[in-house]
Scaffold this motif. Structure first.
Motif, PDB file in Angstrom:
ATOM      1  N   MET A  57      -2.678  49.255  35.346  1.00 26.30           N
ATOM      2  CA  MET A  57      -3.161  48.698  36.571  1.00 26.30           C
ATOM      3  C   MET A  57      -2.023  49.261  37.646  1.00 26.30           C
ATOM      4  SD  MET A  57      -4.981  46.831  38.218  1.00 26.30           S
ATOM      5  CE  MET A  57      -5.967  45.626  37.013  1.00 26.30           C
ATOM      6  N   ILE A  59      -1.619  47.590  40.898  1.00 22.38           N
ATOM      7  CA  ILE A  59      -1.820  46.571  41.944  1.00 22.38           C
ATOM      8  C   ILE A  59      -1.064  46.820  43.415  1.00 22.38           C
ATOM      9  CG2 ILE A  59       0.296  45.170  41.632  1.00 22.38           C
ATOM     10  CD1 ILE A  59      -1.777  42.766  41.129  1.00 22.38           C
ATOM     11  N   VAL A 235      -3.260  44.308  52.959  1.00 20.81           N
ATOM     12  CA  VAL A 235      -3.179  43.126  51.899  1.00 20.81           C
ATOM     13  C   VAL A 235      -4.675  42.437  51.480  1.00 20.81           C
ATOM     14  CG1 VAL A 235      -2.735  40.758  51.990  1.00 20.81           C
ATOM     15  CG2 VAL A 235      -1.217  42.325  53.278  1.00 20.81           C
ATOM     16  N   GLY A 236      -4.515  42.622  50.147  1.00 19.31           N
ATOM     17  CA  GLY A 236      -5.873  42.112  49.382  1.00 19.31           C
ATOM     18  C   GLY A 236      -6.834  42.871  48.916  1.00 19.31           C
ATOM     19  N   GLU A 238      -6.345  45.443  47.137  1.00 21.66           N
ATOM     20  CA  GLU A 238      -6.289  45.656  45.671  1.00 21.66           C
ATOM     21  C   GLU A 238      -7.178  44.767  44.640  1.00 21.66           C
ATOM     22  OE1 GLU A 238      -3.662  44.656  47.725  1.00 21.66           O
ATOM     23  OE2 GLU A 238      -3.217  42.552  46.856  1.00 21.66           O
ATOM     24  N   PHE A 239      -7.197  43.729  45.238  1.00 22.08           N
ATOM     25  CA  PHE A 239      -8.128  42.675  44.668  1.00 22.08           C
ATOM     26  C   PHE A 239      -9.464  43.027  44.496  1.00 22.08           C
ATOM     27  CE2 PHE A 239      -9.141  37.896  43.693  1.00 22.08           C
ATOM     28  CZ  PHE A 239      -8.506  38.253  42.403  1.00 22.08           C
ATOM     29  N   ILE A 242      -9.920  46.141  42.372  1.00 24.81           N
ATOM     30  CA  ILE A 242     -10.005  45.683  40.940  1.00 24.81           C
ATOM     31  C   ILE A 242     -11.270  45.214  40.597  1.00 24.81           C
ATOM     32  CG2 ILE A 242      -9.190  44.193  39.318  1.00 24.81           C
ATOM     33  CD1 ILE A 242      -6.551  44.215  40.593  1.00 24.81           C
ATOM     34  N   PHE A 252     -11.006  46.560  31.245  1.00 22.23           N
ATOM     35  CA  PHE A 252      -9.594  46.540  31.235  1.00 22.23           C
ATOM     36  C   PHE A 252      -9.024  47.314  29.891  1.00 22.23           C
ATOM     37  CE2 PHE A 252      -9.950  43.147  34.392  1.00 22.23           C
ATOM     38  CZ  PHE A 252      -9.391  43.852  35.490  1.00 22.23           C
ATOM     39  N   GLY A 291     -12.535  34.845  46.004  1.00 19.81           N
ATOM     40  CA  GLY A 291     -11.768  34.705  44.888  1.00 19.81           C
ATOM     41  C   GLY A 291     -12.373  34.025  43.482  1.00 19.81           C
ATOM     42  N   MET A 295     -13.131  36.101  40.204  1.00 24.42           N
ATOM     43  CA  MET A 295     -12.634  35.414  38.980  1.00 24.42           C
ATOM     44  C   MET A 295     -13.750  35.261  37.778  1.00 24.42           C
ATOM     45  SD  MET A 295      -9.529  35.028  38.903  1.00 24.42           S
ATOM     46  CE  MET A 295      -8.700  33.601  38.210  1.00 24.42           C
ATOM     47  N   LEU A 298     -14.077  38.677  36.502  1.00 21.39           N
ATOM     48  CA  LEU A 298     -13.233  39.140  35.574  1.00 21.39           C
ATOM     49  C   LEU A 298     -13.164  38.331  34.205  1.00 21.39           C
ATOM     50  CD1 LEU A 298     -10.107  39.227  37.684  1.00 21.39           C
ATOM     51  CD2 LEU A 298     -11.738  41.136  37.099  1.00 21.39           C
ATOM     52  N   VAL A 299     -13.607  37.055  34.409  1.00 18.80           N
ATOM     53  CA  VAL A 299     -13.893  36.260  33.109  1.00 18.80           C
ATOM     54  C   VAL A 299     -15.041  36.774  32.045  1.00 18.80           C
ATOM     55  CG1 VAL A 299     -14.655  33.768  32.161  1.00 18.80           C
ATOM     56  CG2 VAL A 299     -12.817  34.064  34.038  1.00 18.80           C
TER      57      VAL A 299
ATOM     58  N   LEU B 122     -10.131  32.104  27.779  1.00 17.88           N
ATOM     59  CA  LEU B 122     -10.970  33.247  28.120  1.00 17.88           C
ATOM     60  C   LEU B 122     -10.142  34.593  28.013  1.00 17.88           C
ATOM     61  CD1 LEU B 122     -12.432  31.494  31.127  1.00 17.88           C
ATOM     62  CD2 LEU B 122     -13.572  32.074  28.805  1.00 17.88           C
ATOM     63  N   LEU B 124      -7.990  36.141  29.690  1.00 18.50           N
ATOM     64  CA  LEU B 124      -7.744  36.981  30.949  1.00 18.50           C
ATOM     65  C   LEU B 124      -6.037  37.183  30.934  1.00 18.50           C
ATOM     66  CD1 LEU B 124      -9.945  37.469  33.011  1.00 18.50           C
ATOM     67  CD2 LEU B 124      -9.039  35.562  34.211  1.00 18.50           C
ATOM     68  N   TYR B 131      -3.241  35.659  39.824  1.00 20.49           N
ATOM     69  CA  TYR B 131      -3.225  36.491  41.115  1.00 20.49           C
ATOM     70  C   TYR B 131      -4.527  36.070  41.749  1.00 20.49           C
ATOM     71  CZ  TYR B 131      -2.625  40.268  44.516  1.00 20.49           C
ATOM     72  OH  TYR B 131      -2.494  40.964  45.602  1.00 20.49           O
ATOM     73  N   GLY B 132      -5.407  36.016  41.087  1.00 16.42           N
ATOM     74  CA  GLY B 132      -6.757  35.253  41.572  1.00 16.42           C
ATOM     75  C   GLY B 132      -6.534  34.207  42.070  1.00 16.42           C
ATOM     76  N   TRP B 135      -5.017  33.726  45.635  1.00 20.54           N
ATOM     77  CA  TRP B 135      -5.971  34.001  46.619  1.00 20.54           C
ATOM     78  C   TRP B 135      -6.754  32.599  46.773  1.00 20.54           C
ATOM     79  CZ3 TRP B 135      -5.943  37.261  50.164  1.00 20.54           C
ATOM     80  CH2 TRP B 135      -5.041  38.562  50.052  1.00 20.54           C
ATOM     81  N   ILE B 136      -7.367  31.942  45.650  1.00 20.16           N
ATOM     82  CA  ILE B 136      -8.280  30.927  45.796  1.00 20.16           C
ATOM     83  C   ILE B 136      -7.407  29.631  46.474  1.00 20.16           C
ATOM     84  CG2 ILE B 136      -9.567  29.383  44.422  1.00 20.16           C
ATOM     85  CD1 ILE B 136     -10.218  31.313  42.349  1.00 20.16           C
TER      86      ILE B 136
END
Lengths: 314, 331
Positions: A57, A59, A235-236, A238-239, A242, A252, A291, A295, A298-299, B122, B124, B131-132, B135-136
């Motif tokens: 990764m 970041i 800023v941000g 990278e998220f 990803i 991943f 976010g 998430m 990603l999950v 999960l 992760l 990191y997520g 942000w939240i």
């Protein structure tokens, strides 16, 4: 081999739904902005895709974008010709990426901690160089990169062409070059690749350098859009990158991935942001919403990876 | 600990590596003392750093240390600090002190719980999950505050940060208590031992009958609570709560943890080492301030400190391997 049909279908579906249900989405100006933002993110995500294919990764890509803009502004203020400035700016991204790559590939340091520190260092240097504020970075060439006048309209033609060209080039590198197959192999298993004679350090350093260069290119595009360099421009990002990569279908675990998928992933990510804007969601809640959406993606990715691992084992 | 058993010879390089953290602290202090003796090497400067800066950084660094010890990381602490202190501050400013403080701690615990669940259930990666979450939580804090700021907190509440016992600030005492409790739990209980096992090798720990999920969740909840608690102390000291606070803590706490000698891979290190790490980070920062270096340099320096700490760790591992090889040859 990863198929990118799924993500392409999903993007088209989302596009159609947004056109029908979201007021203002299909407006000419909105679509142009959407494409421009997509180009920035897609190019960033391409570089990250190579790194994620390695099972690693980077970041720091967002902060590389920021520092690139500041370097451009600083060099222009010093009177360096713009074309040389752009080359140097892209070179700085490659250099930063290479440093990360050497620390990770040669010294076997953990990629998260290295790139996270590099992120702190780059965003810090960007703030130091710009003294904490925006600095002007405007010039005919930079303006032309951002917008070209076509009739009465300003169109981001160069970013879109760059996105298409870079996507194609990266696709060919990944699928048809020695480097591409080595990359996939190192991502699959570093040990096995080293045993079969691949110089893994070289592959890792190159992959990080590529992600650095492309982050700088995105940084140039962001600067050319605003005609101003901000130390927090990236800023941000990278998220988002990803997210774009993972939505695009690069998991991943490494060893496989798709560059074209990442470009569509970027389009989808930007479409989500765009739609949230259009329905009038306030900026702070957008942070949280995006976010949460990312998430969830990603999950889902983590679950499918876990499932796949179990299937391979059993 | 393995180090001592497998290394029969105490070569100079090994010794230097072993005490590298103390040496680093001394180098920072000596360099500054030579450069700016009148400003740096004074009782009041040391007193300020130790009693009014170290406690906050130490408590929140413990969050990071615990997470890193189980081979994880917690990048959400900065935002957890902001969100919990803003929501808690909302009630505290209105006079509901206890309720506000409990609310803040519960928010910290809840976010920690979500982090723990995402990571343990999960699969992760801790970096991505937290990191997520960063942000939240930051977005929620901004939304909650809507651009405003709470200030003028009740004096009674501010005592948790401003009270003095003799010359010693209460925050130093609180930090000492936090240290004692965490040290006891990590070093003297079964839970602590299991924590280190999970950090060293999660699969092996699972096979040895350790409930990894429980460990991960408890550690992240603790981490969230400590972050929220630091937030309350911070608000009490600054007499203000706003959504932007705490954003530099992620890098600072990682630096304090790693430069103290806790290893990034997990399983090696302790909260005691973090005390040393916090002092190193703060004296570097203090030194830069006295040298009139712009505070914008802070992240750059901290980032370099982190990379150097990890490099020192790699060198140590290399020396250790070589010592083992040599010992094997002798036999």
């Amino acid at each position: 081999m990863v198929k990118s049909q799924g993500i392409i279908m999903l993007t088209i579906l989302m596009f159609v739904l947004a056109t029908i249900f979201v007021k203002g989405f299909s407006g000419y100006f909105n679509l142009v902005t959407l494409l421009r933002n997509t180009a920035t993110l897609a190019i960033l995500a391409q570089g990250l895709t190579f790194v994620i294919i390695l099972g690693k990764m980077n970041i720091a890509v967002g902060s590389i974008m920021s520092i690139t803009g500041i370097i451009i502004g600083k060099l222009m203020a010093m009177g360096v010709p713009t074309s040389l400035t752009l080359v140097l700016a892209a070179g700085s991204g490659a250099f930063i990426g290479m440093i990360s790559g050497v620390l990770i590939g040669r010294f076997k340091m953990d990629y998260w901690i290295v790139t996270f520190s590099i992120m702190g260092i780059c965003s810090g240097i960007a703030l130091v160089l710009s003294d904490g504020g925006n600095i002007p970075a405007s010039d005919q060439l930079i303006m032309a990169i951002g917008n070209i006048q076509v009739g009465d309209n300003l169109l981001p033609i160069i970013p879109i062409i760059m996105m298409l060209v870079i996507t194609l080039v990266m696709h060919f590198i990944l699928r048809y070059s020695k480097f591409g197959s080595d990359l996939l192999s190192v991502g699959g298993s570093e040990k096995t690749s080293a045993l079969s004679g691949i110089n893994t350090t070289r592959i890792i350093v190159l992959a990080f350098a590529i992600s650095g260069v492309l982050a700088s290119v995105s940084g140039i595009l962001v600067t050319s859009k605003a005609n101003i360099a901000s130390p927090i421009a990236g800023v941000g990002y990278e998220f988002d990158a990803i997210a774009a990569t993972v939505i695009g279908g690069t998991p991943f675990i490494g060893g496989k991935g798709t560059v074209i998928g990442s470009t569509f992933g970027a389009l989808l990510t930007m479409m989500i942001r765009n739609i949230l804007n259009l329905i009038g969601m306030p900026q702070p809640i957008q942070y949280t919403t995006i976010g949460v959406i990312i998430m969830i993606i990603l999950v889902l990715n983590a679950i499918s990876t876990k499932y796949e691992k179990e299937r391979q084992r059993g | 600990m393995i180090l001592r058993q497998t290394n029969p010879e105490h070569s100079v390089s090994m010794l230097i590596y072993k005490y590298s953290r103390l040496i680093l602290l001394l180098i920072v202090i000596v360099t500054m003392s030579i450069l700016r003796p009148t400003q740096f090497l004074t009782f009041s400067n040391f007193f300020t750093v130790i009693t009014s800066q170290a406690p906050y950084l130490f408590i929140i660094s413990c969050s990071m240390t615990l997470a890193i010890l189980i081979s994880g990381i917690d990048l959400s602490i900065g935002s957890v600090l902001a969100l919990s202190s803003c929501v808690g501050g909302y009630y505290i400013v209105k006079g509901h002190i206890v309720f506000g403080m409990i609310t803040a701690l519960i928010i910290g615990a809840l976010i920690g719980l979500v982090n723990g669940l995402l990571i343990s259930q999960l699969n992760l990666h801790p970096f991505l999950a937290t990191y997520g979450m960063n942000w939240i939580a930051r977005g929620l804090a901004y939304t909650f505050m809507g651009g405003q700021m709470f200030y003028l907190f009740p004096e009674k509440f501010r005592l948790i940060s401003t009270a003095q016992i003799g010359d010693i600030s209460i925050s130093l005492l609180i930090a000492a208590v936090v240290f004692a409790v965490l040290w006891f739990f990590t070093m003297r209980t079964t839970f602590g031992r299991e924590m280190y096992m999970v950090g060293r090798n999660a699969d092996a720990a699972r096979m040895a009958g350790v409930n990894n999920t429980r460990i991960v969740i408890v550690v992240f909840i603790t981490s969230g609570i400590l972050a929220a608690f630091t937030g309350l102390l911070f608000v009490a000291r600054l007499n203000a709560a706003e959504a932007t606070i705490g954003s530099s803590f992620n890098l600072m706490t990682i630096a304090a943890t790693l430069v103290g000698g806790t290893q990034f891979g997990g399983g090696k290190g302790s909260v005691a080492r973090t005390v040393l790490g916090v002092l190193i980070v703060l004296f570097i920062q203090n030194g830069l301030n006295i040298l009139n270096v712009s505070s914008l340099w802070q992240d750059v320096v901290i980032g370099i400190v982190i990379i150097l700490s990890v490099l020192i760790e790699r060198v140590g591992a290399y020396l250790n391997d070589r010592a083992i090889e040599r010992a094997a040859q002798v036999q």
